[in-house]
Structures are given as C-alpha cells and as structure tokens.
Scaffold this active site. Sequence first.
Site, PDB file in Angstrom:
ATOM      1  N   GLY A 144       0.827  -1.199   0.000  1.00  0.00           N
ATOM      2  CA  GLY A 144       0.000   0.000   0.000  1.00  0.00           C
ATOM      3  C   GLY A 144       0.865   1.255   0.000  1.00  0.00           C
ATOM      4  N   GLY A 150      -8.132  -7.991  -7.441  1.00  0.00           N
ATOM      5  CA  GLY A 150      -6.762  -7.751  -7.893  1.00  0.00           C
ATOM      6  C   GLY A 150      -5.889  -8.945  -7.551  1.00  0.00           C
ATOM      7  N   ARG A 151      -4.595  -8.697  -7.357  1.00  0.00           N
ATOM      8  CA  ARG A 151      -3.662  -9.795  -7.053  1.00  0.00           C
ATOM      9  C   ARG A 151      -4.087 -10.572  -5.815  1.00  0.00           C
ATOM     10  NH1 ARG A 151       0.378  -5.800  -8.745  1.00  0.00           N
ATOM     11  NH2 ARG A 151       0.094  -4.884  -6.701  1.00  0.00           N
ATOM     12  N   ARG A 199      -7.821  -2.267   4.042  1.00  0.00           N
ATOM     13  CA  ARG A 199      -7.452  -1.087   4.830  1.00  0.00           C
ATOM     14  C   ARG A 199      -8.584  -0.813   5.812  1.00  0.00           C
ATOM     15  NH1 ARG A 199      -3.256  -1.901   3.760  1.00  0.00           N
ATOM     16  NH2 ARG A 199      -1.682  -0.808   2.525  1.00  0.00           N
ATOM     17  N   ASP A 233      -8.491  -7.818   9.870  1.00  0.00           N
ATOM     18  CA  ASP A 233      -7.036  -7.796  10.094  1.00  0.00           C
ATOM     19  C   ASP A 233      -6.531  -6.362  10.049  1.00  0.00           C
ATOM     20  OD1 ASP A 233      -4.440  -8.890  10.508  1.00  0.00           O
ATOM     21  OD2 ASP A 233      -4.001  -8.623   8.375  1.00  0.00           O
ATOM     22  N   GLU A 254      -4.826   1.963  14.110  1.00  0.00           N
ATOM     23  CA  GLU A 254      -4.041   0.788  14.442  1.00  0.00           C
ATOM     24  C   GLU A 254      -2.899   1.234  15.348  1.00  0.00           C
ATOM     25  OE1 GLU A 254      -2.805  -1.212  10.862  1.00  0.00           O
ATOM     26  OE2 GLU A 254      -4.852  -1.741  10.314  1.00  0.00           O
ATOM     27  N   HIS A 287      -3.203  -6.699  12.204  1.00  0.00           N
ATOM     28  CA  HIS A 287      -2.612  -6.407  10.885  1.00  0.00           C
ATOM     29  C   HIS A 287      -1.403  -7.314  10.605  1.00  0.00           C
ATOM     30  CE1 HIS A 287      -2.036  -3.015   7.686  1.00  0.00           C
ATOM     31  NE2 HIS A 287      -1.760  -4.225   7.191  1.00  0.00           N
ATOM     32  N   ILE A 288      -1.671  -8.622  10.539  1.00  0.00           N
ATOM     33  CA  ILE A 288      -0.588  -9.595  10.356  1.00  0.00           C
ATOM     34  C   ILE A 288      -0.695 -10.334   9.018  1.00  0.00           C
ATOM     35  CG2 ILE A 288      -0.042  -9.941  12.790  1.00  0.00           C
ATOM     36  CD1 ILE A 288      -1.910 -12.419  12.739  1.00  0.00           C
ATOM     37  N   SER A 346       0.770 -10.151   6.149  1.00  0.00           N
ATOM     38  CA  SER A 346       2.003 -10.590   5.479  1.00  0.00           C
ATOM     39  C   SER A 346       3.006 -11.208   6.443  1.00  0.00           C
ATOM     40  CB  SER A 346       2.658  -9.404   4.756  1.00  0.00           C
ATOM     41  OG  SER A 346       3.059  -8.416   5.696  1.00  0.00           O
TER      42      SER A 346
END
Length: 321
Positions: free
Chosen positions: A78, A156-157, A238, A262, A267, A286-287, A289
Amino acid sequence: MKVFLTRRIPPEGMKILSAAGVCEVSLWDSDEPVQRADLLKGVQGAHGLLCLLSDKIDAEVLDAAGPNLKVISTLSVGYDHLALDEIKKRGIRVGYTPDVLTDATAELTVALLLATARRLPEGVEEVKNGGWSSWKPLWLCGYGLSGSTVGVIGLGRIGMAIARRLMPFGVKRLLYSGRTAKAHAAEVNGEFVPLDTLVSESDFIVVSCSLTPETQGMCDKAFFSKMKNTAVFVNSSRGTVVNQEDLYEALSSGQIAAAGLDVTTPEPLPTNHPLLTLKNCVVLPHIGSATYSTRGIMGALSAQNLLGGLQGTDMPSELTF
C-alpha cells in the site's frame, strides 16, 4: 549517500544495504513507529528514505529532507501514506513491495474467514474458561463455505489469490465487484456484478480493494443493511474502508452474523473499543504478510528499491504514477 530508515527492517534488507557500500545508513532503531519530530530530524539531508505504512510522508517531511532526496522505498504494498502529488512534483522515485506478500495475505484472509465463520476464538475461550460442559447439538454452530456464495470486493492480485484458495472448499458462486471486469476471473468462474448485488447475495464478503476516495468508508450502515443476517464480513485491505461504528451496530443488532478484521482504524485498536466487546467480531493486529519468508523478501526488495533509486538504475518494483 545518506539514507534514513524509519524502523528496524528484516535482516535480509540490512545485509543488502551494508554489502552495497554506497550509502550511510541512519536508523530509527526500534520496532515501534518513529515519532514525528524524530522523522523530521532523521530525514534532513537524506538522499534516500525507507519507510513503513505507518509513516505519513507528506510535504512537511519532503521539505525537511531537502533537495537531495532521490528515492522513497516503502516496505509495503500500500502507498496511501505517501503524498504522491508532492513526491511527483519533486521528481522523487518511489519503490514498493507488491506481489511478494500476495500469498501470505491471502492465506491469512482465508484463515481469518474460517476462524470467524466457525467461531474458533470463541471455542478456544470456552475450553479455557470452563464453558465446555458436554457435546450440544447447536452449541458454537457457525457457517460453512460448502455450497455458499462468496463475494470478493476488489479482484486484484490478493483478491484473486483469496478466491483461488476458497474455491476448493466447495463454494458454489464467486461474485466480484470493482471498476472493471477481470479476464482472470474466469479461472475461478467469477461473476462480475454491481456492488449492491454482491452485498445482498453473498454469504461471505471479503474486502480486498485498495484505499481510494471511492472506497473510503464504503462499508457503512447502508452497506451492512443490505447483507444477509447470516452473512460473514471479512476485511484484510485497509481499516478506513469500513465505518467501524456502523459495523459495531450491524454486529450487535444481529444485522449480520460475524466479522473478521485484520485491519482497523486506528491501528492499534484501543483495548476499550466497542468492537472488542463482541463475541462475533474477530480482530487481528494487521498480520496479513506476517510470515518469516514474506517479511524477509519484503525487507530485501525494499533495500533493492532504495539502492536502485540512489544509483539511478532500475528498481525491482517501482511505482509509476
């Protein structure tokens, strides 16, 4: 050349910067975000800046850096934390880390969907607090994917990677919405539908779109009111895509069945936030990745982007804007 890193990054990235021998690294040596005053001080005279999603890089930061700044490398896919208009005006190149975190984020999203739909955190808690007495026919019943309709907002991806992983569960229909129909949707028999259709017909809704003026606050009272009251909502995109007050209302009133997040706003989410009082809301920190290999690759890629920008050569993942 001087570079400033706004955080400790994975060792794979640091090794690349050290071995290159072309820059003097100044580092905010912490796992916690850099304070604004320290960021403004740290970037002074820098030729390169390596930042994170939590660092707001605006005109004030660019002014503090001065005319030497050639490149900004963000350890993220992002880039809504970057003032792209200002950056472009000054001819600064930008590197980011797309693709490498697609699989990890998709896996986590599926895990979050399953944990939310099948009430796993609630079940674990019942085992720990003595709530588990005997087998009961309707105790801790949730919702299954087999025969269901899944709606993905933003194919998207990452959205596509999520869809690929969900189909083997026996999903009956895969709906998606976005700006345009996607050719690759055929791989998962994806049906391109208006957002209202997706919201009203899906048993599971997964938000995987980028943050834009159009998507900000998109999941609001009107959105949740169109969902089935047996539907599960999952967001790994987001936090600001969701109006959290409206989500709380929808969850607490039974308007929708459950939600898994997530990402939140802010945050970290304050520990006294109303969403955290609900059993039918699973919130992760927010994990998406957070696998060792993915974070290592992100660290290496952000370092390579930084070096490419400093030396005026190709960057592995340069943002075009």
